[in-house]
Motif scaffolding. Sequence first.
Motif, PDB file in Angstrom:
ATOM      1  N   GLN A  76       0.851  -1.202   0.000  1.00  0.00           N
ATOM      2  CA  GLN A  76       0.000   0.000   0.000  1.00  0.00           C
ATOM      3  C   GLN A  76       0.879   1.242   0.000  1.00  0.00           C
ATOM      4  OE1 GLN A  76      -2.542  -0.361   3.472  1.00  0.00           O
ATOM      5  NE2 GLN A  76      -3.233  -2.379   2.807  1.00  0.00           N
ATOM      6  N   ARG A  77       1.908   1.200   0.844  1.00  0.00           N
ATOM      7  CA  ARG A  77       2.833   2.334   0.930  1.00  0.00           C
ATOM      8  C   ARG A  77       3.497   2.585  -0.422  1.00  0.00           C
ATOM      9  NH1 ARG A  77       8.147   1.239   0.956  1.00  0.00           N
ATOM     10  NH2 ARG A  77       9.532   3.018   1.242  1.00  0.00           N
ATOM     11  N   GLU A  78       3.934   1.489  -1.075  1.00  0.00           N
ATOM     12  CA  GLU A  78       4.609   1.637  -2.376  1.00  0.00           C
ATOM     13  C   GLU A  78       3.714   2.356  -3.368  1.00  0.00           C
ATOM     14  OE1 GLU A  78       5.579  -2.352  -3.508  1.00  0.00           O
ATOM     15  OE2 GLU A  78       6.875  -2.583  -1.766  1.00  0.00           O
ATOM     16  N   GLN A  79       2.453   1.918  -3.444  1.00  0.00           N
ATOM     17  CA  GLN A  79       1.573   2.525  -4.438  1.00  0.00           C
ATOM     18  C   GLN A  79       1.276   3.988  -4.100  1.00  0.00           C
ATOM     19  OE1 GLN A  79      -2.888   2.079  -6.046  1.00  0.00           O
ATOM     20  NE2 GLN A  79      -1.767   0.177  -5.984  1.00  0.00           N
ATOM     21  N   LEU A  80       1.002   4.244  -2.817  1.00  0.00           N
ATOM     22  CA  LEU A  80       0.677   5.617  -2.421  1.00  0.00           C
ATOM     23  C   LEU A  80       1.863   6.544  -2.658  1.00  0.00           C
ATOM     24  CD1 LEU A  80      -1.269   4.853   0.874  1.00  0.00           C
ATOM     25  CD2 LEU A  80      -2.219   5.815  -1.217  1.00  0.00           C
ATOM     26  N   ALA A  81       3.067   6.087  -2.262  1.00  0.00           N
ATOM     27  CA  ALA A  81       4.255   6.933  -2.413  1.00  0.00           C
ATOM     28  C   ALA A  81       4.511   7.258  -3.886  1.00  0.00           C
ATOM     29  CB  ALA A  81       5.470   6.239  -1.806  1.00  0.00           C
ATOM     30  N   ARG A  82       4.353   6.282  -4.740  1.00  0.00           N
ATOM     31  CA  ARG A  82       4.621   6.502  -6.167  1.00  0.00           C
ATOM     32  C   ARG A  82       3.604   7.458  -6.766  1.00  0.00           C
ATOM     33  NH1 ARG A  82       8.212   2.580  -7.971  1.00  0.00           N
ATOM     34  NH2 ARG A  82       7.576   2.708 -10.134  1.00  0.00           N
ATOM     35  N   ARG A  83       2.341   7.299  -6.375  1.00  0.00           N
ATOM     36  CA  ARG A  83       1.317   8.202  -6.899  1.00  0.00           C
ATOM     37  C   ARG A  83       1.540   9.631  -6.391  1.00  0.00           C
ATOM     38  NH1 ARG A  83      -3.594   6.501  -9.000  1.00  0.00           N
ATOM     39  NH2 ARG A  83      -3.846   4.265  -9.238  1.00  0.00           N
ATOM     40  N   LEU A  84       1.825   9.743  -5.093  1.00  0.00           N
ATOM     41  CA  LEU A  84       2.015  11.077  -4.506  1.00  0.00           C
ATOM     42  C   LEU A  84       3.239  11.760  -5.101  1.00  0.00           C
ATOM     43  CD1 LEU A  84       1.161  10.201  -0.801  1.00  0.00           C
ATOM     44  CD2 LEU A  84      -0.096  11.817  -2.238  1.00  0.00           C
ATOM     45  N   ALA A  85       4.327  10.990  -5.274  1.00  0.00           N
ATOM     46  CA  ALA A  85       5.549  11.565  -5.847  1.00  0.00           C
ATOM     47  C   ALA A  85       5.307  12.048  -7.279  1.00  0.00           C
ATOM     48  CB  ALA A  85       6.671  10.533  -5.819  1.00  0.00           C
ATOM     49  N   ALA A  86       4.402  11.370  -7.973  1.00  0.00           N
ATOM     50  CA  ALA A  86       4.117  11.739  -9.363  1.00  0.00           C
ATOM     51  C   ALA A  86       3.096  12.873  -9.452  1.00  0.00           C
ATOM     52  CB  ALA A  86       3.607  10.518 -10.123  1.00  0.00           C
ATOM     53  N   GLY A  87       2.621  13.364  -8.298  1.00  0.00           N
ATOM     54  CA  GLY A  87       1.687  14.490  -8.298  1.00  0.00           C
ATOM     55  C   GLY A  87       0.278  14.105  -8.717  1.00  0.00           C
ATOM     56  N   ASP A  88      -0.136  12.888  -8.414  1.00  0.00           N
ATOM     57  CA  ASP A  88      -1.482  12.421  -8.763  1.00  0.00           C
ATOM     58  C   ASP A  88      -2.531  13.290  -8.059  1.00  0.00           C
ATOM     59  OD1 ASP A  88      -3.842  11.067  -9.159  1.00  0.00           O
ATOM     60  OD2 ASP A  88      -2.974   9.071  -8.818  1.00  0.00           O
ATOM     61  N   SER A  89      -3.387  13.941  -8.847  1.00  0.00           N
ATOM     62  CA  SER A  89      -4.366  14.861  -8.248  1.00  0.00           C
ATOM     63  C   SER A  89      -5.628  14.135  -7.763  1.00  0.00           C
ATOM     64  CB  SER A  89      -4.745  15.941  -9.258  1.00  0.00           C
ATOM     65  OG  SER A  89      -5.333  15.331 -10.390  1.00  0.00           O
ATOM     66  N   THR A  90      -5.667  12.800  -7.924  1.00  0.00           N
ATOM     67  CA  THR A  90      -6.855  12.070  -7.441  1.00  0.00           C
ATOM     68  C   THR A  90      -6.679  11.576  -6.009  1.00  0.00           C
ATOM     69  OG1 THR A  90      -6.123   9.857  -8.122  1.00  0.00           O
ATOM     70  CG2 THR A  90      -7.249  11.197  -9.789  1.00  0.00           C
ATOM     71  N   MET A  91      -5.537  11.917  -5.387  1.00  0.00           N
ATOM     72  CA  MET A  91      -5.289  11.408  -4.026  1.00  0.00           C
ATOM     73  C   MET A  91      -6.060  12.275  -3.021  1.00  0.00           C
ATOM     74  SD  MET A  91      -3.287   9.062  -5.023  1.00  0.00           S
ATOM     75  CE  MET A  91      -2.430   8.339  -3.667  1.00  0.00           C
ATOM     76  N   ASP A  92      -7.386  12.153  -3.062  1.00  0.00           N
ATOM     77  CA  ASP A  92      -8.219  13.014  -2.213  1.00  0.00           C
ATOM     78  C   ASP A  92      -8.227  12.537  -0.760  1.00  0.00           C
ATOM     79  OD1 ASP A  92      -8.993  14.580  -4.441  1.00  0.00           O
ATOM     80  OD2 ASP A  92     -10.371  13.005  -5.046  1.00  0.00           O
ATOM     81  N   ILE A  93      -8.522  11.261  -0.571  1.00  0.00           N
ATOM     82  CA  ILE A  93      -8.494  10.706   0.788  1.00  0.00           C
ATOM     83  C   ILE A  93      -7.696   9.402   0.726  1.00  0.00           C
ATOM     84  CG2 ILE A  93      -9.885   9.896   2.744  1.00  0.00           C
ATOM     85  CD1 ILE A  93     -12.270  11.366   1.514  1.00  0.00           C
ATOM     86  N   MET A  94      -6.828   9.202   1.714  1.00  0.00           N
ATOM     87  CA  MET A  94      -6.009   7.983   1.721  1.00  0.00           C
ATOM     88  C   MET A  94      -6.067   7.315   3.088  1.00  0.00           C
ATOM     89  SD  MET A  94      -2.642   9.507  -0.093  1.00  0.00           S
ATOM     90  CE  MET A  94      -2.849  11.060   0.766  1.00  0.00           C
ATOM     91  N   SER A  95      -6.263   6.011   3.095  1.00  0.00           N
ATOM     92  CA  SER A  95      -6.167   5.235   4.328  1.00  0.00           C
ATOM     93  C   SER A  95      -4.697   4.887   4.517  1.00  0.00           C
ATOM     94  CB  SER A  95      -6.996   3.947   4.214  1.00  0.00           C
ATOM     95  OG  SER A  95      -8.366   4.268   4.192  1.00  0.00           O
ATOM     96  N   LEU A  96      -4.093   5.428   5.588  1.00  0.00           N
ATOM     97  CA  LEU A  96      -2.639   5.298   5.760  1.00  0.00           C
ATOM     98  C   LEU A  96      -2.283   4.513   7.017  1.00  0.00           C
ATOM     99  CD1 LEU A  96      -1.755   9.031   5.037  1.00  0.00           C
ATOM    100  CD2 LEU A  96      -1.371   7.126   3.480  1.00  0.00           C
TER     101      LEU A  96
END
Lengths: 432, 317
Positions: A76-96
Amino acid sequence: MTAKPHRRALRAVAVAAVGAFVMAGCASDDGGPAQLTWYINPDAGGQAELAQQCSEASGGEYNIQTSLLPRDAASQREQLARRLAAGDSTMDIMSLDPPFIPELAEPGFLAMPPSDLVDETTGDTLEGAAAGAQWNDEYVTIPFWANTQLLFYRKSVAEAAGLDMSQPVTWQEIMDAAESQDKYLGVQGIQGESMTVWVNGLVESAGGSIIEGDAASVDTLEVNLDSDAGRKAAEIVGGIGEKGLGGPGISSQDENAAMGQFQGDKGSFMVNWPFIYSATAASVEEGSVDQSVLDDIGWTTWPRVDEDTESAPPLGGINLGVGADSEHQEEAWDAIKCIVSPENQAQYMVTNGNPASSAAAYEDADVQEAFPMYGTIRDSLDISAPRPQTPYYSEVSSGIQQNWTPIYEVNEDTPAASDEFIMSVLKGESLL
Amino acid sequence: MSTVAEQSPTRRGNKENKAPISDRTRAERRLGWMLAGPAFLVMLLVTMYPIVQALWDSMFNYRLTAPGDRSFVFLQNYMTVLSDGVFWSALAVTLLITVVTVAIELVLGFALALVMNSVIKTFRGVVRTAILVPYGIITVVSAFAWFYAFDINTGYVNNWFGWLPGIGSDFNWFGQQWSALFVIMASEIWKTTPFISLLLLAGLAQVPGELNEAAKVDGAGWWQRMYKVTLPSMKAAIMVAVVFRALDAFRIFDNVFIMTNGQYGTETLSLLAYRTSITRLEIGLGSAVSVILFLCVLLIAFTAIKVFKVDLAGGKG
């Protein structure tokens, strides 16, 4: 030259499709509800249900769609980190998962929650859960649900060993009891995250801390396993390994495998998350486990390392964060406020078996009925300690896993060797 | 053999007395380039771009979650990788898996190819399908199947083979290096032997029947015909099978990832590259491991083609 009729029809369809696509993309800008994406960890459907409830309750302000993350926390961390680093604007709410929050907060991948929202949602948050949602003493996420490990035991074994389980017990006591009764201890010896959970729980319970100094930078961070607390932890882990108290499958034993062993004839004491109780109850209903096993299970807070020092049980759970590049931050925070309300946390705990981070949720009658050990969970969450909070958690955790497994090889030199290895990895001098 | 010998001078002769290219041929060639060109360009882009990007990234100290700290370190990452025991241990495990699995697969694959080749026509389809079933299973699925079969908690293997010395209900196959590697390699062999047998079957079909018959008439036994006629005639097919499987085995990932995730000395190079780049998010260091892995694969291919003279296009050794 005029276009042939079928070509004209094709063109019309293409124009209509493009038009519909553009219109759909602009829907939220035209006054419709903001489309929020909530990246959820796999559960029994509770988060999707909360997403629907809160969307309906928002009165058209937002509509939450859930997007499923991989099964294990590290993926989960891998996917979230990669999306966030790439500036994904759909990361509205994340379960962390709490241990990975500093890594995402430090580079500014997470939006800071508004202070009034923090005040409203964290007033009655249990202490351990509150610590796990922060970085640099500031809330960077909002606590949703919190998990903690308890000590489960077979009443018959404890009784035969003469242990008074109404009083706090130590690791040494349960080791001696298991040995004297020729039973296995339920611990997690697999080279995985559960190993770090165990070691950190032991070190924190002994009054130490795996990380010292400013944890934000490799230059200022210090790994401190080679301490009295770290050496005590090694003594316990190595002792269980050396005597074979973890059972023959200890090297590949995770939480589920430990539960299976605990339910069998050799089960005695086990440190594990509360899910094992509802899982065992489900197995009884299915007929794969006898009712007498469930009746024989007791629980108390995590074992102590020192007789006179309160234990610091492992902390887990999920907090909710908002991506810094999200285009709907305001609506996302409103949605989070709805999701983490004590009523919703209580509902989620009952339906999905994940303990609430809010103290108020434990007053709910349904929670008390579904979780007979609710009081122990709440008390444990109040004294639990998060895993090392640093942006380099992944390296620290993997370093511990590699040095502390297999557990029968852990000895008094392990803490010092771990410190040296992890620091060398952090400085880029070694591979992990 | 004599046919080949006669053909060669003819081909050379054609080259020397090249006729001028006609307009029609030129137009056809142009059309060929126009049709295949875009696909060729896209292929070049999708293969070259990641390789060049990885090469570039490997010269930086770059962590995905610390973009501000990115700095050029030239070959430092390669020095770190090459001076670390973890890398050499992963390389040794990878080489061991490659050599052992390819060797066993070659022998088993050849036996299966012989069975497929000689079985009577009525059963040929059934036998070939049965042999090819493991190859049709997705590697991750087969890895899980093998894992659950050998796992101490869910497996039945300990129960079945409890009569063997050293194996009992308490034996943890994934608890130490040698037994974990044994299961990984066994799973790999079970899964990909059909691939080798298929390639060898094609080679077997090319062996001229009259040569075998002539040898038989001359009094050669089964083994003599195998060593003197069949195997030399199949050299090209055998070499192609070995090279393809060696390149494949060297990049082993799925089985190790599912069964042990690299623990207890079972880490391979692909897994090391994955863990460094994806799990640790160390893009620079991970790219360096990937580039080294790429160079190793290139070396195997180069050695096979240049030293053992394997013609991958024509299937001639």
